[in-house]
Motif scaffolding. Structure first.
Motif, mmCIF file in Angstrom:
data_model
loop_
_atom_site.group_PDB
_atom_site.id
_atom_site.type_symbol
_atom_site.label_atom_id
_atom_site.label_comp_id
_atom_site.label_asym_id
_atom_site.label_seq_id
_atom_site.Cartn_x
_atom_site.Cartn_y
_atom_site.Cartn_z
ATOM 1 N N GLY A 3 -34.085 -44.934 5.881
ATOM 2 C CA GLY A 3 -33.529 -45.999 6.693
ATOM 3 C C GLY A 3 -32.711 -45.550 7.883
ATOM 4 N N GLY A 4 -32.478 -44.265 8.013
ATOM 5 C CA GLY A 4 -31.736 -43.775 9.160
ATOM 6 C C GLY A 4 -32.547 -43.883 10.428
ATOM 7 N N GLY A 5 -31.874 -43.692 11.546
ATOM 8 C CA GLY A 5 -32.548 -43.768 12.822
ATOM 9 C C GLY A 5 -31.573 -43.959 13.957
ATOM 10 N N TRP A 6 -32.103 -44.442 15.064
ATOM 11 C CA TRP A 6 -31.321 -44.665 16.274
ATOM 12 C C TRP A 6 -31.012 -46.149 16.426
ATOM 13 N N VAL A 7 -29.790 -46.441 16.865
ATOM 14 C CA VAL A 7 -29.387 -47.819 17.090
ATOM 15 C C VAL A 7 -28.340 -47.849 18.198
ATOM 16 N N GLN A 8 -28.316 -48.916 18.945
ATOM 17 C CA GLN A 8 -27.311 -49.082 19.985
ATOM 18 C C GLN A 8 -25.983 -49.540 19.396
ATOM 19 N N THR A 9 -24.920 -49.283 20.127
ATOM 20 C CA THR A 9 -23.604 -49.741 19.718
ATOM 21 C C THR A 9 -23.625 -51.237 19.418
ATOM 22 N N GLY A 10 -23.050 -51.602 18.280
ATOM 23 C CA GLY A 10 -23.038 -52.987 17.859
ATOM 24 C C GLY A 10 -24.205 -53.385 16.987
ATOM 25 N N GLY A 11 -25.176 -52.505 16.846
ATOM 26 C CA GLY A 11 -26.350 -52.799 16.056
ATOM 27 C C GLY A 11 -26.134 -52.584 14.571
ATOM 28 N N SER A 12 -27.226 -52.728 13.815
ATOM 29 C CA SER A 12 -27.169 -52.643 12.360
ATOM 30 C C SER A 12 -28.284 -51.762 11.825
ATOM 31 N N LEU A 13 -28.023 -51.149 10.684
ATOM 32 C CA LEU A 13 -29.013 -50.384 9.952
ATOM 33 C C LEU A 13 -28.787 -50.585 8.465
ATOM 34 N N ARG A 14 -29.849 -50.437 7.705
ATOM 35 C CA ARG A 14 -29.777 -50.519 6.251
ATOM 36 C C ARG A 14 -30.330 -49.230 5.661
ATOM 37 N N LEU A 15 -29.485 -48.485 4.980
ATOM 38 C CA LEU A 15 -29.894 -47.265 4.322
ATOM 39 C C LEU A 15 -30.200 -47.538 2.857
ATOM 40 N N SER A 16 -31.192 -46.827 2.339
ATOM 41 C CA SER A 16 -31.558 -46.932 0.938
ATOM 42 C C SER A 16 -31.578 -45.547 0.319
ATOM 43 N N CYS A 17 -31.294 -45.483 -0.956
ATOM 44 C CA CYS A 17 -31.345 -44.225 -1.691
ATOM 45 C C CYS A 17 -31.872 -44.499 -3.085
ATOM 46 N N ALA A 18 -32.998 -43.892 -3.395
ATOM 47 C CA ALA A 18 -33.617 -44.040 -4.706
ATOM 48 C C ALA A 18 -33.326 -42.817 -5.555
ATOM 49 N N ALA A 19 -32.799 -43.052 -6.739
ATOM 50 C CA ALA A 19 -32.476 -41.978 -7.664
ATOM 51 C C ALA A 19 -33.533 -41.885 -8.754
ATOM 52 N N SER A 20 -33.824 -40.667 -9.159
ATOM 53 C CA SER A 20 -34.761 -40.437 -10.247
ATOM 54 C C SER A 20 -34.288 -39.241 -11.058
ATOM 55 N N GLY A 21 -34.920 -39.043 -12.191
ATOM 56 C CA GLY A 21 -34.529 -37.958 -13.059
ATOM 57 C C GLY A 21 -33.489 -38.402 -14.064
ATOM 58 N N ASN A 22 -32.524 -37.540 -14.308
ATOM 59 C CA ASN A 22 -31.542 -37.770 -15.362
ATOM 60 C C ASN A 22 -30.375 -38.615 -14.874
ATOM 61 N N ILE A 23 -30.695 -39.817 -14.420
ATOM 62 C CA ILE A 23 -29.663 -40.738 -13.952
ATOM 63 C C ILE A 23 -29.094 -41.499 -15.145
ATOM 64 N N TYR A 24 -27.775 -41.624 -15.182
ATOM 65 C CA TYR A 24 -27.095 -42.388 -16.215
ATOM 66 C C TYR A 24 -26.733 -43.756 -15.671
ATOM 67 N N SER A 25 -26.756 -44.749 -16.529
ATOM 68 C CA SER A 25 -26.505 -46.116 -16.099
ATOM 69 C C SER A 25 -25.101 -46.308 -15.552
ATOM 70 N N ASN A 26 -24.142 -45.530 -16.015
ATOM 71 C CA ASN A 26 -22.763 -45.685 -15.555
ATOM 72 C C ASN A 26 -22.347 -44.653 -14.510
ATOM 73 N N ASP A 27 -23.308 -43.916 -13.973
ATOM 74 C CA ASP A 27 -23.000 -43.015 -12.864
ATOM 75 C C ASP A 27 -22.480 -43.812 -11.682
ATOM 76 N N LEU B 294 -22.072 -51.151 14.484
ATOM 77 C CA LEU B 294 -22.049 -49.693 14.531
ATOM 78 C C LEU B 294 -21.436 -49.184 15.827
ATOM 79 N N LYS B 295 -20.727 -48.072 15.698
ATOM 80 C CA LYS B 295 -20.041 -47.432 16.799
ATOM 81 C C LYS B 295 -20.569 -46.011 16.971
ATOM 82 N N PRO B 296 -20.428 -45.437 18.172
ATOM 83 C CA PRO B 296 -20.860 -44.044 18.356
ATOM 84 C C PRO B 296 -20.209 -43.092 17.361
ATOM 85 N N GLU B 297 -18.984 -43.344 16.959
ATOM 86 C CA GLU B 297 -18.315 -42.475 16.005
ATOM 87 C C GLU B 297 -18.899 -42.557 14.594
ATOM 88 N N ASP B 298 -19.800 -43.503 14.359
ATOM 89 C CA ASP B 298 -20.521 -43.560 13.093
ATOM 90 C C ASP B 298 -21.689 -42.582 13.059
#
Length: 117
Positions: A8-32, A85-89
């Motif tokens: 979900g990363g990429g380029w965006v102008q100041t004031g814009g929006s992005l949505r990042l996703s992260c999928a976990a697999s393997g030995n993931i615990y429910s309370n991690d 979003l700001k340039p400092e992000d």
């Protein structure tokens, strides 16, 4: 071990929006704890947001009110909605999990977010 893949990363102008996703697999615990960190060139990695399996979220002061972290426990996926979003992000954003019992972390490879003026 836990494997984490960000998207979900990429380029965006100041004031814009992005949505990042992260999928976990393997030995993931429910309370991690799941979260997002970021690292800009020349700076150390900093915490952006964390969320427990019960939905309790914490945010860095710099993103509070602009970013929202959520998770889907059934899919072992964590999201980061970023708005005003700001340039400092600009940074590489890393997904993480924290094992409660051992306080050990797993990390994704990161996804670049670039915010231009």
């Amino acid at each position: 071990q836990v494997q984490l893949v960000e998207s979900g990363g990429g380029w965006v102008q100041t004031g814009g929006s992005l949505r990042l996703s992260c999928a976990a697999s393997g030995n993931i615990y429910s309370n991690d704890i799941m979260g997002w960190y970021r690292q800009a060139p020349g700076k150390q990695r900093e915490l952006v947001a964390t969320i427990t399996s019960g939905g309790t979220a914490r945010y860095a002061d710099s993103v509070s009110g602009r970013f929202t972290i959520t998770r889907d426990n059934r899919k072992n996926t964590v999201y980061l909605e970023m708005s005003s979003l700001k340039p400092e992000d600009t940074a590489v954003y890393y997904c993480s999990t924290r094992r409660l019992q051992t306080a050990t972390y797993s990390w994704g490879q990161g996804t670049q977010v670039t915010v231009s003026s």
